[in-house]
Design a protein around this motif. Sequence first.
Motif, PDB file in Angstrom:
ATOM      1  N   LEU A 106     -58.549  14.350   7.420  1.00  0.00           N
ATOM      2  CA  LEU A 106     -57.858  15.237   6.480  1.00  0.00           C
ATOM      3  C   LEU A 106     -58.686  16.483   6.164  1.00  0.00           C
ATOM      4  O   LEU A 106     -58.134  17.580   5.994  1.00  0.00           O
ATOM      5  N   ALA A 107     -60.006  16.328   6.090  1.00  0.00           N
ATOM      6  CA  ALA A 107     -60.873  17.489   5.866  1.00  0.00           C
ATOM      7  C   ALA A 107     -60.852  18.422   7.070  1.00  0.00           C
ATOM      8  O   ALA A 107     -60.810  19.651   6.921  1.00  0.00           O
ATOM      9  N   LEU A 108     -60.862  17.843   8.269  1.00  0.00           N
ATOM     10  CA  LEU A 108     -60.805  18.665   9.486  1.00  0.00           C
ATOM     11  C   LEU A 108     -59.482  19.412   9.593  1.00  0.00           C
ATOM     12  O   LEU A 108     -59.433  20.525  10.126  1.00  0.00           O
ATOM     13  N   VAL A 109     -58.404  18.801   9.108  1.00  0.00           N
ATOM     14  CA  VAL A 109     -57.101  19.484   9.092  1.00  0.00           C
ATOM     15  C   VAL A 109     -57.209  20.771   8.264  1.00  0.00           C
ATOM     16  O   VAL A 109     -56.671  21.815   8.648  1.00  0.00           O
ATOM     17  N   ALA A 148     -53.857  18.963   1.701  1.00  0.00           N
ATOM     18  CA  ALA A 148     -54.985  19.033   0.771  1.00  0.00           C
ATOM     19  C   ALA A 148     -54.790  18.058  -0.393  1.00  0.00           C
ATOM     20  O   ALA A 148     -55.747  17.436  -0.858  1.00  0.00           O
ATOM     21  N   VAL A 149     -53.543  17.919  -0.857  1.00  0.00           N
ATOM     22  CA  VAL A 149     -53.260  16.928  -1.901  1.00  0.00           C
ATOM     23  C   VAL A 149     -53.533  15.520  -1.381  1.00  0.00           C
ATOM     24  O   VAL A 149     -54.097  14.677  -2.088  1.00  0.00           O
ATOM     25  N   LEU A 150     -53.161  15.253  -0.138  1.00  0.00           N
ATOM     26  CA  LEU A 150     -53.444  13.946   0.457  1.00  0.00           C
ATOM     27  C   LEU A 150     -54.948  13.700   0.545  1.00  0.00           C
ATOM     28  O   LEU A 150     -55.413  12.566   0.369  1.00  0.00           O
ATOM     29  N   ALA A 154     -56.899  10.648  -1.074  1.00  0.00           N
ATOM     30  CA  ALA A 154     -57.614   9.734  -0.183  1.00  0.00           C
ATOM     31  C   ALA A 154     -58.990   9.375  -0.725  1.00  0.00           C
ATOM     32  O   ALA A 154     -59.506   8.280  -0.463  1.00  0.00           O
ATOM     33  N   LEU A 155     -59.587  10.272  -1.491  1.00  0.00           N
ATOM     34  CA  LEU A 155     -60.925  10.001  -2.020  1.00  0.00           C
ATOM     35  C   LEU A 155     -60.927   8.855  -3.024  1.00  0.00           C
ATOM     36  O   LEU A 155     -61.958   8.230  -3.251  1.00  0.00           O
ATOM     37  N   GLY A 156     -59.777   8.583  -3.637  1.00  0.00           N
ATOM     38  CA  GLY A 156     -59.702   7.486  -4.584  1.00  0.00           C
ATOM     39  C   GLY A 156     -58.996   6.263  -4.042  1.00  0.00           C
ATOM     40  O   GLY A 156     -58.766   5.294  -4.777  1.00  0.00           O
ATOM     41  N   GLU A 295     -49.669   2.911  -1.878  1.00  0.00           N
ATOM     42  CA  GLU A 295     -51.026   2.528  -2.237  1.00  0.00           C
ATOM     43  C   GLU A 295     -51.773   2.101  -0.987  1.00  0.00           C
ATOM     44  O   GLU A 295     -51.189   1.543  -0.052  1.00  0.00           O
ATOM     45  N   ARG A 296     -53.047   2.393  -0.979  1.00  0.00           N
ATOM     46  CA  ARG A 296     -53.929   2.009   0.130  1.00  0.00           C
ATOM     47  C   ARG A 296     -55.075   1.182  -0.445  1.00  0.00           C
ATOM     48  O   ARG A 296     -56.052   1.737  -0.945  1.00  0.00           O
ATOM     49  N   PRO A 297     -54.973  -0.139  -0.375  1.00  0.00           N
ATOM     50  CA  PRO A 297     -56.026  -0.992  -0.943  1.00  0.00           C
ATOM     51  C   PRO A 297     -57.348  -0.815  -0.207  1.00  0.00           C
ATOM     52  O   PRO A 297     -57.391  -0.378   0.955  1.00  0.00           O
TER      53      PRO A 297
END
Length: 317
Positions: A106-109, A148-150, A154-156, A295-297
């Motif tokens: 996502l950062a590379l995007v 960018a919102v994703l 993703a960090l949390g 949600e991503r556990p």
Amino acid sequence: MSAPSWFTTFLRTFQRAFAIAVVIAQGGIAVTGSIVRVTGSGLGCPTWPQCFEGSLVPVEHPEVASLHQWVEFGNRTLTGVVGVIAGLCVLAAWFNRPRRKRVVVLALVQFGGVVLQAVIGGFTVLTGLLWWTVSVHFLVSMVLVWFAVLLVAALGEGDEPARPRVPRPLMALQVVQAVVLGLLLLAGTFVTAAGPHAGDAATPRLDVPVDTLSQLHADLLFLFLGMLIALGFALRGHPVPRRPYTALVAVVLAQGALGMVQYWTGVPEVLVSLHVLGAGAVVVATAALWVSTRERPHRVDEGLRSHTAGSSVASHV
């Protein structure tokens, strides 16, 4: 690849701040792009990547006003600022431990998007501000705002596959709603391309009546709002935070009201840029609602690594 410990600590400490900053920057550069548009400064720097042949910065020119040069040059300079922020996001994702593939991607995007936007911007200038190139330029910015919102989310989150918090039909409704949002943004660029703020007097316009395009834009807004209301009723009773939904409703209503005022008052320049800012806010709010219904556990091994890392740090305190 290694880096000094102070540098990696700095990146880890401010990783979330960098991610939030890139959301603001990707949306903000679309607003400054609209300022270029409404002031007729799109060809203030008529070459690319230089401003004028032989000069990267504006120079005195008998045929181009200094204001137009600096407005366009300022927008180009901001691209570099966005690139630096996106680069910091990449470095923070890369040096974070454990390194998380989804966060890195996502950062590379974001960083790749900045490079792509620079190329699209250059093509737009070299083609004399063809209306469809400007539309593509704006739409890519909105896609980057979404991702960018994703990245912030993703960090949390954990790295497990996304699990829906709502029934599948509501997930499908959100997909359709995202498509309608894309069409709504596209129609908005058509209105601008056919209207008085498509650039200077020499800029070729989209040869379609503005009233027709404005009606299409409004119809898509009502469709989006109707789907949003339906989604709100359907979400009742499901374990989904209400704040993202409430924020999206408020932003969409404000954007719709602004659009009507803009139309009734003859499309003043300042409202055009505010409308672009509102479009970015709608994208942010829609992406935030999208994230809240999934949600991503965290994986078990993620928890173990975090615990081990915490114990290791404690043992050195």
